[in-house]
Scaffold this motif. Structure first.
Motif, PDB file in Angstrom:
ATOM      1  N   LEU A 140      -0.621  -0.659  -0.818  1.00 38.01           N
ATOM      2  CA  LEU A 140      -0.748  -2.069  -1.189  1.00 38.01           C
ATOM      3  C   LEU A 140      -0.774  -2.225  -2.709  1.00 38.01           C
ATOM      4  N   GLN A 141      -1.479  -1.344  -3.384  1.00 37.87           N
ATOM      5  CA  GLN A 141      -1.527  -1.376  -4.840  1.00 37.87           C
ATOM      6  C   GLN A 141      -0.145  -1.114  -5.441  1.00 37.87           C
ATOM      7  N   ALA A 142       0.549  -0.150  -4.852  1.00 35.61           N
ATOM      8  CA  ALA A 142       1.891   0.158  -5.352  1.00 35.61           C
ATOM      9  C   ALA A 142       2.837  -1.008  -5.133  1.00 35.61           C
ATOM     10  N   ALA A 143       2.701  -1.702  -4.000  1.00 33.42           N
ATOM     11  CA  ALA A 143       3.565  -2.848  -3.734  1.00 33.42           C
ATOM     12  C   ALA A 143       3.310  -3.967  -4.737  1.00 33.42           C
ATOM     13  N   HIS A 146       1.187  -1.583  -9.220  1.00 36.62           N
ATOM     14  CA  HIS A 146       0.202  -0.775  -9.926  1.00 36.62           C
ATOM     15  C   HIS A 146       0.383   0.694  -9.558  1.00 36.62           C
ATOM     16  N   ARG A 147       0.297   1.548 -10.555  1.00 37.28           N
ATOM     17  CA  ARG A 147       0.278   2.980 -10.292  1.00 37.28           C
ATOM     18  C   ARG A 147      -1.079   3.347  -9.670  1.00 37.28           C
ATOM     19  N   THR A 148      -1.041   4.266  -8.711  1.00 43.07           N
ATOM     20  CA  THR A 148      -2.282   4.646  -8.012  1.00 43.07           C
ATOM     21  C   THR A 148      -2.406   6.157  -7.965  1.00 43.07           C
ATOM     22  N   HIS A 149      -3.639   6.601  -7.979  1.00 41.69           N
ATOM     23  CA  HIS A 149      -3.919   8.041  -7.825  1.00 41.69           C
ATOM     24  C   HIS A 149      -5.351   8.181  -7.315  1.00 41.69           C
ATOM     25  N   PHE A 150      -5.481   8.304  -5.995  1.00 43.04           N
ATOM     26  CA  PHE A 150      -6.795   8.450  -5.370  1.00 43.04           C
ATOM     27  C   PHE A 150      -7.046   9.913  -5.056  1.00 43.04           C
ATOM     28  N   GLY A 152      -7.593  13.270  -3.429  1.00 47.10           N
ATOM     29  CA  GLY A 152      -7.139  13.811  -2.157  1.00 47.10           C
ATOM     30  C   GLY A 152      -5.804  13.270  -1.691  1.00 47.10           C
ATOM     31  N   LEU A 153      -5.186  12.314  -2.424  1.00 57.28           N
ATOM     32  CA  LEU A 153      -3.896  11.736  -2.034  1.00 57.28           C
ATOM     33  C   LEU A 153      -2.901  11.927  -3.172  1.00 57.28           C
ATOM     34  N   PRO A 154      -1.616  12.034  -2.839  1.00 55.82           N
ATOM     35  CA  PRO A 154      -0.614  12.150  -3.914  1.00 55.82           C
ATOM     36  C   PRO A 154      -0.547  10.867  -4.746  1.00 55.82           C
ATOM     37  N   ALA A 155      -0.252  11.034  -6.039  1.00 53.43           N
ATOM     38  CA  ALA A 155      -0.162   9.875  -6.942  1.00 53.43           C
ATOM     39  C   ALA A 155       1.137   9.110  -6.703  1.00 53.43           C
ATOM     40  N   ILE A 156       1.091   7.813  -6.898  1.00 54.19           N
ATOM     41  CA  ILE A 156       2.285   6.956  -6.823  1.00 54.19           C
ATOM     42  C   ILE A 156       2.533   6.454  -8.253  1.00 54.19           C
ATOM     43  N   ASP A 157       3.488   7.099  -8.924  1.00 58.97           N
ATOM     44  CA  ASP A 157       3.745   6.778 -10.324  1.00 58.97           C
ATOM     45  C   ASP A 157       4.852   5.746 -10.495  1.00 58.97           C
ATOM     46  N   ALA A 158       5.591   5.457  -9.409  1.00 54.86           N
ATOM     47  CA  ALA A 158       6.682   4.476  -9.503  1.00 54.86           C
ATOM     48  C   ALA A 158       6.453   3.369  -8.482  1.00 54.86           C
ATOM     49  N   PRO A 159       5.574   2.453  -8.791  1.00 58.16           N
ATOM     50  CA  PRO A 159       5.288   1.378  -7.821  1.00 58.16           C
ATOM     51  C   PRO A 159       6.520   0.502  -7.579  1.00 58.16           C
ATOM     52  N   HIS A 160       6.596  -0.048  -6.337  1.00 53.31           N
ATOM     53  CA  HIS A 160       7.742  -0.893  -5.975  1.00 53.31           C
ATOM     54  C   HIS A 160       7.319  -1.775  -4.804  1.00 53.31           C
ATOM     55  N   GLY A 161       7.942  -2.900  -4.686  1.00 54.80           N
ATOM     56  CA  GLY A 161       7.583  -3.845  -3.628  1.00 54.80           C
ATOM     57  C   GLY A 161       7.800  -3.324  -2.222  1.00 54.80           C
TER      58      GLY A 161
END
Length: 410
Positions: A140-143, A146-150, A152-161
């Motif tokens: 949801l953050q990526a959509a 926003h870049r996310t990195h929680f 224990g989870l892989p980071a999402i560096d390229a957010p997209h809708g």
């Protein structure tokens, strides 16, 4: 299509789905507590934490499985959380899950297997319950750009809708895993926490005892109610034929007393069948035999009685069954021979109790020897290790004789 959708979504509307989920989450509590005791567990990253939670409590669980009461606790918890519907005594008995303590090493082994299975299933479900909602939030953050990195989870560096399309996926997976794991644990509970062979045998013996008790009560009701009805019919007929107010009064008094005793027996039997009283009314014994003799006399029979020995000191089972045997013999006399002279002998010594009832044979004898009453009389004698016979003797009289041993019951 509507049927398929209802099949898919039906588990989500059932309370048992969520109680089973709770049951799986509880399994990780032991590992979490062990992690707090073991220093450094929660400083690990990612799946290492959950691996420690799954491994640390294993020795403790194996030791706990040796305690008999643990199986009872696990059985109660499984009944409450893994099985749907009401949880009254009858419903709990039908779950196939035992709540008895461990009675053997086999029971302890099955309990250990159950505890380890709970841990092996509960910890992964707990991990997914924590991580998958976080993953949905990350999508949801990526959509939203926003870049996310929680942790224990892989980071999402390229957010997209388009990440919005993935938001419900982790939640769907989590629900599917929870439903599947709950069904697995419910099935395993029946195998690992189900009744042992000894418990099944004990249940079978208890059921057999209840059936025998019900059969005994049925026989007692047959004897008591049959005796009362026979006396009532004879008294009513005699009162009508006599045409005497005094005799009618005596007949009505005898009918009242006999009916009152029959009602007492009926009430006691019904209360026993309902199992709503711990101490039902006392059953009549041979010390009360005079009541039977007076009932037969009131019905018009001339009764000659010979009572000897310590009747009041007889063992309870012998005295109670002996009373019913005399009652059945007198009932048969009144029913098949009418108000004829009757000879009753009740004698007890240190070794045996003897019962004998004699009466003249009727002109047209009914087939009493094959009736249920005399068959029940023989069954009572056999159950007490004795013997009963009924039939005509060499003097042309009908004779009922029973001998019940006493030495084995003292």
């Amino acid at each position: 299509m509507s049927f398929s959708l209802s099949t898919v979504f039906r588990p989500l509307t059932r309370a048992v789905t969520y109680t089973r989920w709770l049951h799986q989450l509880i399994a990780s509590v032991a590992g979490t507590l062990a992690g707090f005791v073991h220093g450094g567990t929660f400083r690990s990253t990612g799946m290492e934490v959950w691996l420690w939670i799954a491994l640390l409590p294993v020795p403790v669980l194996l030791a706990a499985a040796l305690i008999p009461a643990v199986r009872r606790v696990e059985g109660l918890q499984a009944q409450l959380l893994l099985t749907p519907g009401p949880h009254g005594p009858e419903e709990r008995a039908g779950t196939g899950i035992s709540t008895s303590p461990s009675l053997s090493w086999r029971d302890r082994g099955r309990t250990a297997g159950w505890l380890l299975l709970r841990l092996a299933v509960g910890v992964p479900v707990s991990a997914l319950t924590v991580q998958l909602p976080v993953l949905s939030f990350a999508f949801l953050q990526a959509a939203a750009g926003h870049r996310t990195h929680f942790r224990g989870l892989p980071a999402i560096d390229a957010p997209h809708g388009w990440y919005a399309l993935l938001v419900p996926l982790p939640l769907v997976v989590l629900l599917a895993v929870a439903v599947w794991a709950g069904s697995l644990m419910a099935a395993a509970a029946g195998r690992l926490l189900g009744p042992s062979a000894a418990e099944r045998l004990a249940v079978l013996e208890a059921r057999t005892e209840r059936i025998l008790e019900h059969n005994r009560l049925a026989q007692e009701l047959h004897d008591s109610i049959g005796h009362a009805l026979t006396v009532t019919v004879l008294q009513a007929g005699a009162a009508r034929a006599a045409g005497s107010p005094e005799f009618t009064d005596r007949a009505l008094a005898a009918v009242e007393e006999t009916g009152r005793q029959a009602l007492t027996d009926l009430e006691r039997a019904l209360r026993l069948l309902r199992e709503d009283v711990p101490h039902p009314a006392a059953r009549p014994v041979l010390a009360d035999a005079e009541r039977l003799l007076e009932s037969a006399r009131a019905a018009g029979s001339t009764v000659r009685a010979e009572l000897s020995g310590p009747l009041a000191a007889l063992p309870g089972p012998v005295s109670r069954e002996g009373y019913r045997m005399v009652q059945e013999a007198l009932t048969n006399v009144l029913r098949h021979a009418g108000p004829v002279p009757v000879s009753v002998r009740i004698a007890a010594d240190a070794y045996a109790l003897e019962l004998e009832v004699r009466n003249p044979m009727p002109a047209s004898p009914a087939p009493a020897a094959v009736g249920r009453g005399l068959r029940g009389l023989r069954e009572r004698a056999v159950l007490l290790g004795g013997k009963a016979v009924a039939g005509p003797d060499e003097d042309g009289e009908w004779r009922v004789h029973a001998r019940l041993p006493l030495a084995r019951l003292r």
